[in-house]
Write a protein that holds these residues in place. Structure first.
Motif, PDB file in Angstrom:
ATOM      1  N   PHE A   1      -2.331 -23.695  -3.320  1.00  0.00           N
ATOM      2  CA  PHE A   1      -2.505 -22.497  -2.486  1.00  0.00           C
ATOM      3  C   PHE A   1      -1.473 -22.458  -1.361  1.00  0.00           C
ATOM      4  O   PHE A   1      -0.818 -21.431  -1.135  1.00  0.00           O
ATOM      5  N   LEU A   2      -1.295 -23.577  -0.666  1.00  0.00           N
ATOM      6  CA  LEU A   2      -0.314 -23.623   0.418  1.00  0.00           C
ATOM      7  C   LEU A   2       1.107 -23.410  -0.107  1.00  0.00           C
ATOM      8  O   LEU A   2       1.975 -22.894   0.598  1.00  0.00           O
ATOM      9  N   SER A   3       1.318 -23.754  -1.374  1.00  0.00           N
ATOM     10  CA  SER A   3       2.649 -23.585  -1.975  1.00  0.00           C
ATOM     11  C   SER A   3       2.936 -22.137  -2.351  1.00  0.00           C
ATOM     12  O   SER A   3       4.057 -21.826  -2.774  1.00  0.00           O
ATOM     13  N   THR A   4       1.953 -21.250  -2.213  1.00  0.00           N
ATOM     14  CA  THR A   4       2.208 -19.832  -2.497  1.00  0.00           C
ATOM     15  C   THR A   4       2.958 -19.160  -1.359  1.00  0.00           C
ATOM     16  O   THR A   4       3.449 -18.034  -1.519  1.00  0.00           O
ATOM     17  N   TYR A   5       3.039 -19.820  -0.211  1.00  0.00           N
ATOM     18  CA  TYR A   5       3.684 -19.224   0.953  1.00  0.00           C
ATOM     19  C   TYR A   5       5.136 -19.684   1.098  1.00  0.00           C
ATOM     20  O   TYR A   5       5.403 -20.864   1.331  1.00  0.00           O
ATOM     21  N   ASN A   6       6.059 -18.742   0.942  1.00  0.00           N
ATOM     22  CA  ASN A   6       7.472 -18.982   1.269  1.00  0.00           C
ATOM     23  C   ASN A   6       8.063 -20.217   0.580  1.00  0.00           C
ATOM     24  O   ASN A   6       8.722 -21.041   1.213  1.00  0.00           O
TER      25      ASN A   6
ATOM     26  N   PHE B   1      -6.513 -15.547  -5.322  1.00  0.00           N
ATOM     27  CA  PHE B   1      -6.109 -14.350  -4.580  1.00  0.00           C
ATOM     28  C   PHE B   1      -4.597 -14.322  -4.353  1.00  0.00           C
ATOM     29  O   PHE B   1      -3.935 -13.314  -4.623  1.00  0.00           O
ATOM     30  N   ASN B   2      -4.048 -15.423  -3.869  1.00  0.00           N
ATOM     31  CA  ASN B   2      -2.622 -15.417  -3.538  1.00  0.00           C
ATOM     32  C   ASN B   2      -1.732 -15.316  -4.771  1.00  0.00           C
ATOM     33  O   ASN B   2      -0.745 -14.589  -4.773  1.00  0.00           O
ATOM     34  N   VAL B   3      -2.067 -16.062  -5.814  1.00  0.00           N
ATOM     35  CA  VAL B   3      -1.238 -15.993  -7.027  1.00  0.00           C
ATOM     36  C   VAL B   3      -1.326 -14.597  -7.640  1.00  0.00           C
ATOM     37  O   VAL B   3      -0.331 -14.058  -8.132  1.00  0.00           O
ATOM     38  N   SER B   4      -2.506 -13.982  -7.584  1.00  0.00           N
ATOM     39  CA  SER B   4      -2.670 -12.636  -8.141  1.00  0.00           C
ATOM     40  C   SER B   4      -1.988 -11.592  -7.277  1.00  0.00           C
ATOM     41  O   SER B   4      -1.334 -10.675  -7.790  1.00  0.00           O
ATOM     42  N   LYS B   5      -2.115 -11.719  -5.962  1.00  0.00           N
ATOM     43  CA  LYS B   5      -1.593 -10.716  -5.040  1.00  0.00           C
ATOM     44  C   LYS B   5      -0.092 -10.854  -4.831  1.00  0.00           C
ATOM     45  O   LYS B   5       0.643  -9.865  -4.877  1.00  0.00           O
ATOM     46  N   LEU B   6       0.358 -12.075  -4.598  1.00  0.00           N
ATOM     47  CA  LEU B   6       1.759 -12.290  -4.264  1.00  0.00           C
ATOM     48  C   LEU B   6       2.653 -12.378  -5.490  1.00  0.00           C
ATOM     49  O   LEU B   6       3.829 -12.012  -5.437  1.00  0.00           O
TER      50      LEU B   6
ATOM     51  N   GLN C   1     -14.376 -14.582   0.157  1.00  0.00           N
ATOM     52  CA  GLN C   1     -13.369 -15.070  -0.784  1.00  0.00           C
ATOM     53  C   GLN C   1     -13.695 -14.635  -2.216  1.00  0.00           C
ATOM     54  O   GLN C   1     -12.787 -14.329  -3.003  1.00  0.00           O
ATOM     55  N   LEU C   2     -14.967 -14.596  -2.556  1.00  0.00           N
ATOM     56  CA  LEU C   2     -15.373 -14.123  -3.882  1.00  0.00           C
ATOM     57  C   LEU C   2     -14.974 -12.666  -4.078  1.00  0.00           C
ATOM     58  O   LEU C   2     -14.413 -12.292  -5.114  1.00  0.00           O
ATOM     59  N   ILE C   3     -15.248 -11.838  -3.079  1.00  0.00           N
ATOM     60  CA  ILE C   3     -14.928 -10.408  -3.179  1.00  0.00           C
ATOM     61  C   ILE C   3     -13.419 -10.188  -3.159  1.00  0.00           C
ATOM     62  O   ILE C   3     -12.877  -9.368  -3.913  1.00  0.00           O
ATOM     63  N   ASN C   4     -12.714 -10.926  -2.314  1.00  0.00           N
ATOM     64  CA  ASN C   4     -11.256 -10.804  -2.275  1.00  0.00           C
ATOM     65  C   ASN C   4     -10.642 -11.112  -3.643  1.00  0.00           C
ATOM     66  O   ASN C   4      -9.743 -10.406  -4.107  1.00  0.00           O
ATOM     67  N   SER C   5     -11.120 -12.192  -4.255  1.00  0.00           N
ATOM     68  CA  SER C   5     -10.592 -12.564  -5.571  1.00  0.00           C
ATOM     69  C   SER C   5     -10.908 -11.499  -6.607  1.00  0.00           C
ATOM     70  O   SER C   5     -10.051 -11.116  -7.414  1.00  0.00           O
ATOM     71  N   LEU C   6     -12.137 -11.001  -6.597  1.00  0.00           N
ATOM     72  CA  LEU C   6     -12.528  -9.967  -7.558  1.00  0.00           C
ATOM     73  C   LEU C   6     -11.657  -8.717  -7.398  1.00  0.00           C
ATOM     74  O   LEU C   6     -11.274  -8.079  -8.382  1.00  0.00           O
ATOM     75  N   SER C   7     -11.304  -8.409  -6.161  1.00  0.00           N
ATOM     76  CA  SER C   7     -10.565  -7.164  -5.880  1.00  0.00           C
ATOM     77  C   SER C   7      -9.148  -7.167  -6.436  1.00  0.00           C
ATOM     78  O   SER C   7      -8.552  -6.096  -6.606  1.00  0.00           O
ATOM     79  N   VAL C   8      -8.570  -8.342  -6.700  1.00  0.00           N
ATOM     80  CA  VAL C   8      -7.181  -8.397  -7.176  1.00  0.00           C
ATOM     81  C   VAL C   8      -7.076  -8.706  -8.667  1.00  0.00           C
ATOM     82  O   VAL C   8      -5.969  -8.779  -9.203  1.00  0.00           O
ATOM     83  N   LEU C   9      -8.198  -8.896  -9.328  1.00  0.00           N
ATOM     84  CA  LEU C   9      -8.149  -9.204 -10.757  1.00  0.00           C
ATOM     85  C   LEU C   9      -8.106  -7.929 -11.597  1.00  0.00           C
ATOM     86  O   LEU C   9      -8.354  -6.827 -11.106  1.00  0.00           O
TER      87      LEU C   9
END
Length: 466
Positions: free
Chosen positions: A128-133, A186-191, A225-233
């Motif tokens: 997860f931390l590796s998704t940033y920059n 969330f990050n892998v899906s969004k970014l 976090q559950l809702i955030n993840s659902l929102s990007v799938l």
């Protein structure tokens, strides 16, 4: 186990010694597993502050620790080493690219298929931390190192911790692990737009949401976090058919997911200030929009009944009651753009994306601004939706407020003077012309219309002031 509390040069010297011993043993293989674990635990403690811990926060240090974390001979060695790495990536953002440069990202993704939540947590946190920059190639992790399958495995594992009844509270470690995996989704899906890889987790997310207790702050913590993840799938399965029947509306109860999400929203709008909802509520609102557009007739009707003002309740202006629909409408006029836009879009979708239906449902007052923001005019025929029913003399509705005319408060004060009437007529004329100029209305000013129709009469100077 307690370790020496060292500072300054002494701490730096000890950190250097410990890392050197680990590096040396990569070749000599002389240290026992327990010795390695103790050394790594000491390094983790020293690494809780980067001050005088430079050898940890370096390319060499990260490489040594990651090698033990991935290739260590025991679970305890791997876990202790990866905790050091996760801590370093959290406290120093520069170490994230340093980790990526070690080339161990793929092997770490493979280690995510594990039945221990502490191991899941530390692996998910590093990724997860590796998704940033960073230059981490999540395409490679998904295609060649089973990142999608392993994340879905974890969601399936956690969903089993939420049976219908007799559930024990989720342990702190289980909750931390699940939270970090959800952040990774969330990050892998969004970014990186790889939500399709995690689509098989949609039923597990919905199962957990449907069975999780709603906390006092319903849009915080795990549930957010559950809702955030659902929102990007890929709920719409745009990138390929996965489910024979959508899990959004299960056969055993088509409304169960809709009901739970709306209940969370209802409690949420009562628990947060608008500025907080502008950040926290938008993923949930967007999820509800998507679900409505995918829903069969039953859940659609259910969502309309819970989220739109009721046609049968016109005893007061729309937006004045304390139900969810009214509170959402009031929030739609707030100054917070994300929240305002999401609520307005939800109302528009619930109204079938039809301007006339929207206006009838929420009144000119709320509909005008939204339709104008989309470059749409309030339809001339919208006022017909509020026309009196000739068989019901009490059916007439004020098109601006949505309240029945018969329920509007009566003016019990003294009658207006002539001057007051003239000032009020002038004020309304100006307001109406401004609304037309701004594109909010596309009908003739009723004052002008009355003049052309000969419904004005000239008042003589001696006319009574009443």
């Amino acid at each position: 186990m307690a370790f020496p509390q060292l500072q300054g040069a002494a701490k730096l010297q000890e950190v250097t010694r410990l890392l050197d011993s680990l590096e040396k043993d990569l070749q000599e293989k002389q240290l026992t597993s327990s010795h390695k674990v103790q050394t790594l635990l000491q390094l983790r403690q020293f690494g809780t502050s980067p001050v005088n811990a430079g050898p940890i926060y370096s390319s060499k240090g990260i490489r040594i620790l990651v090698q033990y974390g991935v290739e260590g001979e025991t679970v305890d060695v791997c876990r202790a080493a990866l905790r050091c790495v996760a801590n370093a990536l959290l406290l120093d953002a520069n170490m994230r690219q340093v980790f990526v440069d070690t080339g161990y990202g793929g092997k770490l993704a493979e280690k995510l298929k594990v039945d221990n939540s502490e191991d899941e947590m530390v692996v998910s946190r590093i990724l997860f931390l590796s998704t940033y920059n960073t230059t981490m190639d999540f395409d490679i992790l998904i295609k060649n190192h089973s990142l999608g399958e392993n994340v879905n495995y974890q969601l399936a594992r956690h969903a089993k911790q939420f049976p219908k009844s007799g559930r024990e509270p989720l342990s702190q470690m289980d909750e931390l692990a699940l939270t970090d995996t959800l952040k990774l989704i969330f990050n892998v899906s969004k970014l990186y737009e790889h939500g399709a890889a995690f689509s098989p987790s949609i039923p597990y997310l919905l199962k957990i949401i449907s069975r999780i207790d709603i906390p006092a702050k319903p849009l915080d913590g795990l549930i957010s976090q559950l809702i955030n993840s659902l929102s990007v799938l890929d709920l719409e399965e745009k990138k390929g058919k996965i489910f024979e029947k959508t899990p959004l509306f299960p056969t055993f109860d088509e409304n169960c997911n809709v009901d739970k999400l709306i209940k969370i929203l209802d409690q949420g709008v009562s628990s947060y200030r608008p500025v907080e909802l502008d950040e926290k509520a938008v993923p949930l609102l967007h999820t509800l929009i998507t679900m409505y557009e995918l829903a069969p007739d039953g859940p659609r009707a259910r969502m309309q009944s819970l989220l739109l003002p009721e046609d049968t309740d016109r005893s007061e202006p729309i937006g004045r009651s304390d139900n969810l629909a009214s509170r959402l409408l009031k929030l739609s006029t707030s100054s917070f753009s994300n929240l305002k836009t999401a609520i307005s879009e939800l109302m528009f979708v619930l109204a079938g994306r039809d301007a006339e239906t929207l206006t009838r449902k929420i009144g000119y007052g709320f509909a005008a601004g939204f339709l104008a923001s989309r470059g749409m005019e309030i339809p001339r025929t919208a006022s017909e939706a509020f026309a009196d029913d000739p068989n019901d003399p009490e059916s007439g509705v004020n098109p601006i407020t949505g309240q029945r005319w018969t329920a509007e408060p009566k003016d019990s004060g003294p009658p207006m003077t002539r001057e007051e009437k003239e000032r009020e007529a002038e004020r309304l004329f100006v307001l109406f012309e401004r609304a037309k100029a701004n594109g909010l209305l596309n009908v003739e000013n009723p004052v002008t219309q009355a003049f052309h129709e000969g419904r004005f009469e000239e008042l003589s100077d001696d006319t009574d002031s009443d």
